[in-house]
Design a protein around this motif. Structure first.
Motif, short mmCIF file in Angstrom:
data_model
loop_
_atom_site.label_atom_id
_atom_site.label_comp_id
_atom_site.label_asym_id
_atom_site.label_seq_id
_atom_site.Cartn_x
_atom_site.Cartn_y
_atom_site.Cartn_z
N LEU A 1 0.81 -1.21 0.00
CA LEU A 1 0.00 0.00 0.00
C LEU A 1 0.85 1.26 0.00
O LEU A 1 1.88 1.34 0.67
CB LEU A 1 -0.92 -0.01 1.22
N GLU A 2 0.37 2.25 -0.75
CA GLU A 2 0.98 3.58 -0.86
C GLU A 2 2.36 3.55 -1.52
O GLU A 2 3.09 4.54 -1.51
CB GLU A 2 1.09 4.25 0.53
N GLY A 3 2.74 2.39 -2.07
CA GLY A 3 4.06 2.28 -2.69
C GLY A 3 4.06 2.65 -4.15
O GLY A 3 3.03 3.02 -4.73
N ALA A 4 5.23 2.54 -4.75
CA ALA A 4 5.42 2.89 -6.16
C ALA A 4 5.14 1.73 -7.09
O ALA A 4 5.30 1.86 -8.30
CB ALA A 4 6.84 3.40 -6.37
N GLY A 5 4.75 0.58 -6.53
CA GLY A 5 4.51 -0.60 -7.37
C GLY A 5 5.79 -1.27 -7.81
O GLY A 5 5.81 -1.98 -8.83
N VAL A 6 6.86 -1.07 -7.04
CA VAL A 6 8.18 -1.61 -7.38
C VAL A 6 8.79 -2.27 -6.14
O VAL A 6 8.70 -1.74 -5.03
CB VAL A 6 9.12 -0.51 -7.89
N GLY A 7 9.41 -3.42 -6.35
CA GLY A 7 10.19 -4.08 -5.31
C GLY A 7 11.64 -4.13 -5.74
O GLY A 7 11.93 -4.42 -6.90
N VAL A 8 12.55 -3.84 -4.82
CA VAL A 8 13.99 -3.83 -5.12
C VAL A 8 14.70 -4.74 -4.12
O VAL A 8 14.51 -4.60 -2.90
CB VAL A 8 14.57 -2.41 -5.04
N THR A 9 15.50 -5.66 -4.64
CA THR A 9 16.33 -6.51 -3.79
C THR A 9 17.79 -6.22 -4.07
O THR A 9 18.22 -6.20 -5.23
CB THR A 9 16.04 -8.00 -4.06
N LEU A 10 18.56 -5.98 -3.02
CA LEU A 10 20.01 -5.78 -3.11
C LEU A 10 20.68 -6.83 -2.23
O LEU A 10 20.26 -7.05 -1.09
CB LEU A 10 20.40 -4.38 -2.62
N ALA A 11 21.69 -7.48 -2.77
CA ALA A 11 22.38 -8.52 -1.99
C ALA A 11 23.85 -8.54 -2.35
O ALA A 11 24.25 -8.24 -3.48
CB ALA A 11 21.75 -9.89 -2.24
N GLY A 12 24.68 -8.87 -1.38
CA GLY A 12 26.11 -9.01 -1.60
C GLY A 12 26.67 -10.04 -0.67
O GLY A 12 26.16 -10.25 0.43
N GLY A 13 27.71 -10.74 -1.12
CA GLY A 13 28.28 -11.76 -0.26
C GLY A 13 29.46 -12.46 -0.89
O GLY A 13 30.10 -11.94 -1.81
N TYR A 14 29.72 -13.65 -0.40
CA TYR A 14 30.91 -14.41 -0.81
C TYR A 14 30.51 -15.88 -0.97
O TYR A 14 29.82 -16.43 -0.11
CB TYR A 14 31.99 -14.27 0.26
N ARG A 15 30.95 -16.49 -2.07
CA ARG A 15 30.71 -17.91 -2.32
C ARG A 15 32.04 -18.62 -2.55
O ARG A 15 32.96 -18.06 -3.14
CB ARG A 15 29.81 -18.10 -3.55
N PHE A 16 32.11 -19.86 -2.10
CA PHE A 16 33.34 -20.62 -2.28
C PHE A 16 33.01 -22.11 -2.29
O PHE A 16 31.91 -22.53 -1.92
CB PHE A 16 34.34 -20.32 -1.15
N GLY A 17 33.99 -22.90 -2.75
CA GLY A 17 33.80 -24.34 -2.82
C GLY A 17 33.75 -24.83 -4.26
O GLY A 17 34.02 -24.09 -5.21
N ASP A 18 33.41 -26.10 -4.41
CA ASP A 18 33.37 -26.76 -5.71
C ASP A 18 31.93 -26.78 -6.23
O ASP A 18 31.07 -27.41 -5.60
CB ASP A 18 33.89 -28.19 -5.57
N PRO A 19 31.62 -26.13 -7.35
CA PRO A 19 30.24 -26.13 -7.86
C PRO A 19 29.70 -27.54 -8.12
O PRO A 19 28.49 -27.75 -8.06
CB PRO A 19 30.36 -25.35 -9.18
N GLU A 20 30.60 -28.49 -8.40
CA GLU A 20 30.16 -29.87 -8.63
C GLU A 20 30.11 -30.69 -7.34
O GLU A 20 29.59 -31.80 -7.34
CB GLU A 20 31.12 -30.56 -9.62
N GLY A 21 30.65 -30.15 -6.26
CA GLY A 21 30.65 -30.84 -4.98
C GLY A 21 30.08 -29.92 -3.90
O GLY A 21 29.09 -29.23 -4.12
N TRP A 22 30.74 -29.90 -2.74
CA TRP A 22 30.29 -29.03 -1.66
C TRP A 22 30.64 -27.58 -1.96
O TRP A 22 31.75 -27.27 -2.34
CB TRP A 22 30.93 -29.45 -0.33
#
Length: 292
Positions: A83-104
């Motif tokens: 309610l009372e919004g602009a009709g828009v949702g914005v998601t912002l995220a940042g972080g770090y990923r590590f490991g083997d994409p095919e494993g853990w």
């Protein structure tokens, strides 16, 4: 919300870090992916954000070889829900990923979900002496999260903990006030008010996803999720999804059967003119997206 200002700044610094490392190292490996999706119903955790109508989402993700990742998403949402919004949702995220994409593999970060201008007013108390709602205050729908990811191959798990004052407006006014307004029997609402004035900081959101390749161009997608809202068990629910993605002509075509199991459905009703519409109904959702 005061917390969101430093949080948004921190996310911005993470995003800037990704870009900065990319620009600073000529030999660095990086990727920036943009995705535009048009969908018959924009769902978040099984709940429609577009009042059961079509919606659009733009996503941009940057990933650096160091493991730093940043995400920006902009989506259309219903002004009758936010309610009372602009009709828009914005998601912002940042972080770090590590490991083997095919494993853990693992990840950690922070995220914020913003609905510019959107807020509602509701009673945060109930005057038993006079039998009337009391303490009317405004609540915003903005949320912030700490995020942890763990996966093995195509199996992905994600845990989010709400670090903002509320999760999508879930506080005493948003939960107890909605039940008082929409439920024929006020008992549950009064019990809710009797627990005191609370926000939903500390809520837990869980997701588990699995993708199975049926062919080089077709993937089976399975999802199960649960949200446990702090101080408001009435808002707990689970969602499930089974779907297929097919790549053809440079587009990804998706069809998903979405199932949502809520405890108090009145919390997921939205006023549309003279009609109350449920946003948690089980539904087939189709979409098409294009990566750039």
């Amino acid at each position: 919300m005061p917390l969101l200002r430093p949080l948004s700044f921190a996310i911005g610094m993470l995003l800037a870090g990704v870009v900065g490392q990319v620009l600073a190292a000529e030999t660095a490996s990086y990727a920036v992916d943009a995705d535009v999706k048009v969908t018959s119903d924009l769902r978040t955790r099984g709940i429609s954000d577009s009042l059961n109508r079509p919606g659009m989402k733009l996503s941009v993700e940057a990933a650096h070889e160091s493991g730093l990742v940043g995400l920006v998403e902009i989506s259309s949402v219903s002004k009758k829900q936010f309610l009372e919004g602009a009709g828009v949702g914005v998601t912002l995220a940042g972080g770090y990923r590590f490991g083997d994409p095919e494993g853990w593999h693992f990840g950690a970060g922070i995220a914020t979900e913003l609905f510019p201008g959107a807020k509602f007013e509701a009673p945060h108390g109930f005057d038993l002496a006079n039998g009337t709602p009391a303490d009317f205050r405004s609540t915003r729908y903005d949320s912030a999260f700490a995020v942890a990811e763990i996966g093995y191959g195509a199996l992905e798990g994600r845990i989010l903990n709400v670090i903002s004052k509320t999760y999508r407006g879930a506080d005493t006014g948003g939960v107890c006030g909605t039940m008082l307004a929409l439920m024929a029997d006020p008992t549950q609402a009064l019990d809710c008010y009797a627990r005191g004035d609370h926000g939903s900081r500390g809520s837990w959101l869980f997701d588990l996803d699995y993708k199975y390749g049926l062919s080089p161009t077709t993937t089976l997608n399975l999802h199960a999720g649960h949200q446990k809202i702090a101080h408001f068990k009435e808002a707990d629910f689970s969602d499930y999804r089974i779907g297929v993605t097919h790549k053809r002509w440079g587009f990804e075509w998706n069809a998903d059967w979405v199932i949502t199991n809520t405890r108090v459905r009145e919390l997921y009703l939205a006023q549309d003119g003279d009609t109350l519409r449920a946003t948690d109904g089980n539904k087939v959702v189709v979409s098409v997206s294009r990566r750039f």
